[in-house]
Design an enzyme around this catalytic site. Structure first.
Site, PDB file in Angstrom:
ATOM      1  N   HIS A  91     -26.304  42.591 -28.917  1.00  0.00           N
ATOM      2  CA  HIS A  91     -25.654  42.214 -30.170  1.00  0.00           C
ATOM      3  C   HIS A  91     -24.139  42.172 -29.922  1.00  0.00           C
ATOM      4  O   HIS A  91     -23.535  41.124 -30.000  1.00  0.00           O
ATOM      5  CB  HIS A  91     -26.009  43.195 -31.291  1.00  0.00           C
ATOM      6  N   GLU A 169     -18.776  37.266 -32.094  1.00  0.00           N
ATOM      7  CA  GLU A 169     -18.582  38.648 -31.661  1.00  0.00           C
ATOM      8  C   GLU A 169     -17.163  38.886 -31.132  1.00  0.00           C
ATOM      9  O   GLU A 169     -16.563  39.922 -31.407  1.00  0.00           O
ATOM     10  CB  GLU A 169     -19.620  39.011 -30.602  1.00  0.00           C
ATOM     11  N   HIS A 173     -14.773  41.295 -33.453  1.00  0.00           N
ATOM     12  CA  HIS A 173     -14.684  42.647 -32.910  1.00  0.00           C
ATOM     13  C   HIS A 173     -13.656  42.811 -31.788  1.00  0.00           C
ATOM     14  O   HIS A 173     -12.855  43.743 -31.818  1.00  0.00           O
ATOM     15  CB  HIS A 173     -16.061  43.091 -32.421  1.00  0.00           C
TER      16      HIS A 173
END
Length: 308
Positions: A91, A169, A173
């Site tokens: 993930h 992602e 992040h």
């Protein structure tokens, strides 16, 4: 197929521009952290003084989560986007703050998410959708087809192309992780070096936790008939990692879908030592009902451990 040809073309262009002596030399992507040898050695979130050089320790996002999915299909099987057999998938690598809160989309100049979520930040800032080339082309421009190959095997999106998920992602992040700030790469920084470096760091962290094998070695296998208790799942993982990870479940807490491993990090997020911690987030899996760890749809997975 078109994407694959574009990636190969990018690599050939990279090689064509190289001198004979450097033909097999690929650009480096790691940061310049030579100054970190003079910094105090401490785990993130455990420092008693302010971190002065935030390239040396993830700050403030020092509660680092390595997160994985257990999906049973991708929705893009017809395009050849399949799950890896006998493996959970990546993930991401998330920088939560030490108190469990988190930031997101911290640098909109490095926003590569085609469908930002959220599209508006808590302070009202809008996150514009990205419309440029896929981040897979960034990796190819650095000649890292080996990295792309691994990502396309183990970092699989559900319902969207893999590269769109990777861009999400990074934008959401990595831009909030101080050790991936552009300034950490020094004066020789090459455009998108930080993106490739982040992808490598994600894979390093993922390889620490072979979740499918950790569970299987304790007799816990995907099954459409057997269910498991939350304590069975937690204890199997804690016995090998030293901490209780977060387990996420859907369908009122009865279908296993996610695992998050929590850490403090000694050093940079790229190369530092990850100390496992008990989850700071309560599991969404039922504590009373049996939990399904479903088998995958056979046509949704492939054996990726064989040579191409």
């Amino acid at each position: 197929m078109a994407t694959a040809l574009a990636l190969v073309s990018a690599l050939l262009a990279l090689q064509a521009g190289a001198s004979a002596s450097s033909f097999f030399s690929l650009p480096r992507t790691f940061p310049n952290i030579s100054a970190c040898v003079n910094e105090p050695i401490t785990y993130s979130c455990e420092n008693t003084t302010t971190i002065q050089n935030t390239c040396c320790s993830p700050t403030p996002g020092g509660l680092v989560l390595q997160t994985q999915f257990w999906d049973t299909y991708t929705g893009l099987e017809a395009r050849g986007q399949l799950l890896p057999k006998n493996s959970w998938t990546i993930h991401g690598l998330w920088p939560d703050n030490c108190d469990g809160s988190y930031d997101q989309y911290c640098d909109l100049s490095r926003q590569y998410d085609r469908d930002p979520s959220p599209s508006v930040l808590p302070d009202g800032t809008r996150v514009p959708p990205y419309k440029g080339p896929g981040v897979d082309t960034f990796v190819a421009e650095f000649g890292r087809l080996d990295l792309l190959d691994y990502m396309n095997k183990y970092w699989i999106s559900q319902g969207s192309p893999n590269a769109d998920f990777w861009g999400h992602e990074f934008a959401k992040h990595a831009t909030c992780t101080s050790t991936f700030d552009v300034a950490c790469y020094g004066p020789d920084y090459k455009k998108n070096q930080d993106v490739v470096d982040f992808f490598e760091a994600v894979i390093r962290a993922y390889k620490m936790y072979p979740t499918w094998e950790l569970l299987a070695a304790s007799g816990i296998f995907p099954s459409n008939r057997t269910t498991y208790s939350l304590s069975q799942l937690q204890n199997a993982l804690k016995a090998q990692t030293g901490a209780v990870p977060y387990l996420g479940c859907g369908s009122n807490g009865t279908v296993l879908q996610e695992v998050w491993y929590f850490h403090h990090v000694l050093g940079s997020e790229q190369f530092g030592h990850f100390k496992t911690l008990d989850s700071t987030t309560a599991s969404t899996c039922s504590r009373t009902a049996g939990i399904h760890y479903y088998e995958r749809t056979p046509t949704s997975e492939r054996e990726v451990r064989l040579l191409p």
